[in-house]
Scaffold this active site. Structure first.
Site, PDB file in Angstrom:
ATOM      1  N   GLU A 217      35.297  47.094 112.161  1.00  0.00           N
ATOM      2  CA  GLU A 217      34.422  47.554 113.253  1.00  0.00           C
ATOM      3  C   GLU A 217      34.820  47.002 114.624  1.00  0.00           C
ATOM      4  O   GLU A 217      34.021  46.355 115.301  1.00  0.00           O
ATOM      5  CB  GLU A 217      32.969  47.179 112.932  1.00  0.00           C
ATOM      6  CG  GLU A 217      32.481  47.812 111.637  1.00  0.00           C
ATOM      7  CD  GLU A 217      31.136  47.249 111.172  1.00  0.00           C
ATOM      8  OE1 GLU A 217      30.417  46.666 111.983  1.00  0.00           O
ATOM      9  OE2 GLU A 217      30.816  47.405 109.984  1.00  0.00           O
TER      10      GLU A 217
ATOM     11  N   GLU B 149      31.735  51.919 101.950  1.00  0.00           N
ATOM     12  CA  GLU B 149      30.387  51.306 101.939  1.00  0.00           C
ATOM     13  C   GLU B 149      29.283  52.360 101.911  1.00  0.00           C
ATOM     14  O   GLU B 149      28.254  52.207 102.576  1.00  0.00           O
ATOM     15  CB  GLU B 149      30.193  50.423 103.190  1.00  0.00           C
ATOM     16  CG  GLU B 149      31.285  49.404 103.416  1.00  0.00           C
ATOM     17  CD  GLU B 149      31.037  48.490 104.613  1.00  0.00           C
ATOM     18  OE1 GLU B 149      29.927  48.509 105.185  1.00  0.00           O
ATOM     19  OE2 GLU B 149      31.967  47.750 104.973  1.00  0.00           O
TER      20      GLU B 149
HETATM   21  O1  G3I Z   1      22.475  33.614 102.987  1.00  0.00           O
HETATM   22  C1  G3I Z   1      21.515  33.463 104.050  1.00  0.00           C
HETATM   23  C2  G3I Z   1      20.332  32.674 103.586  1.00  0.00           C
HETATM   24  O2  G3I Z   1      20.752  31.362 103.271  1.00  0.00           O
HETATM   25  C3  G3I Z   1      19.270  32.680 104.681  1.00  0.00           C
HETATM   26  O3  G3I Z   1      18.132  32.051 104.217  1.00  0.00           O
HETATM   27  C4  G3I Z   1      18.905  34.108 105.087  1.00  0.00           C
HETATM   28  C5  G3I Z   1      17.912  34.134 106.241  1.00  0.00           C
HETATM   29  O4  G3I Z   1      18.085  35.243 107.080  1.00  0.00           O
HETATM   30  O5  G3I Z   1      20.074  34.750 105.506  1.00  0.00           O
HETATM   31  C6  G3I Z   1      21.067  34.843 104.485  1.00  0.00           C
HETATM   32  O6  G3I Z   1      22.190  35.479 105.030  1.00  0.00           O
HETATM   33  C7  G3I Z   1      22.083  36.869 105.184  1.00  0.00           C
HETATM   34  C8  G3I Z   1      23.251  37.513 104.440  1.00  0.00           C
HETATM   35  O7  G3I Z   1      23.243  38.915 104.693  1.00  0.00           O
HETATM   36  C9  G3I Z   1      23.187  37.287 102.939  1.00  0.00           C
HETATM   37  O8  G3I Z   1      22.053  37.914 102.398  1.00  0.00           O
HETATM   38  C10 G3I Z   1      22.155  37.194 106.663  1.00  0.00           C
HETATM   39  O9  G3I Z   1      21.007  36.715 107.337  1.00  0.00           O
HETATM   40  C11 G3I Z   1      22.285  38.679 106.872  1.00  0.00           C
HETATM   41  O10 G3I Z   1      22.550  38.936 108.247  1.00  0.00           O
HETATM   42  C12 G3I Z   1      23.437  39.225 106.049  1.00  0.00           C
HETATM   43  O11 G3I Z   1      23.488  40.622 106.233  1.00  0.00           O
HETATM   44  C13 G3I Z   1      24.671  41.234 105.852  1.00  0.00           C
HETATM   45  C14 G3I Z   1      25.253  41.980 107.035  1.00  0.00           C
HETATM   46  O12 G3I Z   1      26.447  42.646 106.639  1.00  0.00           O
HETATM   47  C15 G3I Z   1      25.581  41.032 108.179  1.00  0.00           C
HETATM   48  O13 G3I Z   1      26.237  41.627 109.199  1.00  0.00           O
HETATM   49  C16 G3I Z   1      24.383  42.208 104.719  1.00  0.00           C
HETATM   50  O14 G3I Z   1      23.963  41.499 103.565  1.00  0.00           O
HETATM   51  C17 G3I Z   1      25.639  43.024 104.400  1.00  0.00           C
HETATM   52  O15 G3I Z   1      25.307  44.047 103.502  1.00  0.00           O
HETATM   53  C18 G3I Z   1      26.179  43.643 105.680  1.00  0.00           C
HETATM   54  O16 G3I Z   1      27.353  44.334 105.356  1.00  0.00           O
HETATM   55  C19 G3I Z   1      28.008  45.019 106.426  1.00  0.00           C
HETATM   56  C20 G3I Z   1      29.487  45.021 106.114  1.00  0.00           C
HETATM   57  O17 G3I Z   1      29.931  43.706 105.918  1.00  0.00           O
HETATM   58  C21 G3I Z   1      30.286  45.707 107.221  1.00  0.00           C
HETATM   59  N1  G3I Z   1      29.786  47.037 107.469  1.00  0.00           N
HETATM   60  C22 G3I Z   1      28.354  47.153 107.718  1.00  0.00           C
HETATM   61  C23 G3I Z   1      27.559  46.496 106.582  1.00  0.00           C
HETATM   62  C24 G3I Z   1      26.079  46.655 106.798  1.00  0.00           C
HETATM   63  O18 G3I Z   1      25.649  45.977 107.949  1.00  0.00           O
END
Ligand code: G3I
Length: 350
Positions: free
Chosen positions: A160, A268
């Site tokens: 991205e 995805e």
């Molecule tokens: O692991 C921490 C946890 O310790 C904490 O308590 C919690 C509180 O917010 O956050 C947890 O981390 C989160 C992580 O996912 C794991 O669940 C993050 O906040 C959260 O921002 C993160 O989101 C991920 C996102 O990318 C971040 O940009 C999504 O799971 C994931 O599905 C998403 O994937 C992206 C691809 O990598 C790239 N393309 C778009 C796609 C969707 O956004």
């Protein structure tokens, strides 16, 4: 002599064996074949995003191995997870996922080496010069790709990096601190660390015709002119009911990438629905999954189709869009949704 079977006993035994074999074959033949097996005859991978802790759940594993041939760590190969402190790595989740794939004959998509999201705090706030950041990034790519050399088949090298107008996005950490060259450097270093891995540029919302998908073409051409190794483009395919890309435009896009010798992977896919999802919504969603799968099958350069999570309980959508969900091909209890059957029918040529 005493233990020898008499003639009628042998006769009954043979009949029993034949009946048993018949029953076994009948059950075996009736077992519906999973998506991954059906996709094999099309030379297509079927993938999904996973987290390492999901691999402790027998029900998750059963469904995964039935239908998928490729897994992508959803978060556990991102910079903030792999290098939480300067020079200190944590490969625990990533190692578990790669080992699981090897033990079960699955392929792995490494996701993602260079992205502006999910960077560690020490990197964002650190007072590093351009040269220092280049060397941090080079070392990181060498360490991560090198660790899994020969074990990860596909890498999302850069993720991205474009803005909606197709230019290299400026609201991006690497662009601001290194400049546009960070993209070429990343591909070059990834290639050096594992010359056999296929290297991808992965982009969102650039599947149809748009300035952004034109930007992807321009980027590929520029990299190729400089002799930078790149093998393919990831079409993320995050979509929703009522705003999914036109399959004809997706086909056209795949074709123009083919002219540049690019492989395309759908990396995805999800199709989100404003909750509560009705049966009609699920049927519409099935149509969208089917159309994109069909488009991929018809394109000569599309060789992988992955969803972003396995069941609706494993999806990122409700966390980011609280009014939406139901975006994947299985219900939370692992029961297939209409989208699954639509994909199965298409793979079976129905
Ligand atoms: O692991 C921490 C946890 O310790 C904490 O308590 C919690 C509180 O917010 O956050 C947890 O981390 C989160 C992580 O996912 C794991 O669940 C993050 O906040 C959260 O921002 C993160 O989101 C991920 C996102 O990318 C971040 O940009 C999504 O799971 C994931 O599905 C998403 O994937 C992206 C691809 O990598 C790239 N393309 C778009 C796609 C969707 O956004």
């Amino acid at each position: 002599m005493k233990n020898r079977l008499n003639r009628s006993q042998v006769y009954y035994l043979v009949i029993l064996l034949v009946l048993g074999l018949g029953l076994f074959l009948r059950i075996f033949m009736q077992q519906p074949r999973g998506l991954r097996h059906l996709a094999q005859s099309h030379d297509l991978e079927i993938g999904t995003a996973v987290s390492s802790w999901q691999l402790d759940d027998p029900e998750f594993i059963r469904r995964l191995l039935h239908d998928f041939s490729l897994i992508t760590p959803e978060n556990e190969m991102k910079f903030e997870v792999l290098q939480p402190a300067p020079g200190r790595y944590d490969f625990s989740g990533a190692d578990k996922i790669v080992a699981f794939a090897e033990n079960h004959g699955l392929h792995v998509r490494g996701h993602t080496l260079v992205w502006t999201n999910q960077l560690p705090e020490w990197l964002i706030t650190g007072d590093y010069s351009r040269e220092e950041l280049l060397s941090i990034l080079q070392r990181y790519i060498q360490d991560v790709v090198g660790r899994y050399r020969g074990r990860i088949q596909y890498w999302d090298v850069v993720n991205e990096a474009l803005s909606p107008d197709g230019d290299i996005a400026t609201n991006n950490f690497w662009m601001q601190r290194i400049g546009p060259d960070y993209i070429a450097y990343a591909f070059q270093w990834a290639h050096e660390a594992d010359p056999n891995a296929m290297l991808f540029y992965n982009e969102s919302y650039a599947e149809g015709k748009s300035l952004k998908s034109d930007g992807v073409i321009t980027l590929v051409m520029e990299l190729q002119e400089k002799g930078i190794p790149i093998d393919g483009i990831g079409f993320e395919m995050h979509t929703g009911l009522g705003w999914s890309p036109d399959p004809l435009e997706v086909a056209e896009n795949m074709q123009r990438l083919r002219k540049l010798s690019m492989v395309v992977h759908v990396t995805e896919m999800d199709v989100r629905i404003v909750e509560p999802a009705t049966n009609d919504d699920l049927d519409q969603q099935a149509k969208v999954y089917g159309e994109i799968l069909q488009t991929c099958l018809e394109a000569l350069n599309c060789s992988s189709f992955a969803t972003w999570g396995m069941t609706d309980d494993h999806s990122w959508i409700p966390y980011v869009y609280p009014d939406s969900g139901s975006a994947l091909i299985f219900f939370g209890n692992y029961e297939p949704k209409p989208a699954y059957y639509s994909m199965r029918d298409i793979l079976e040529g129905k």
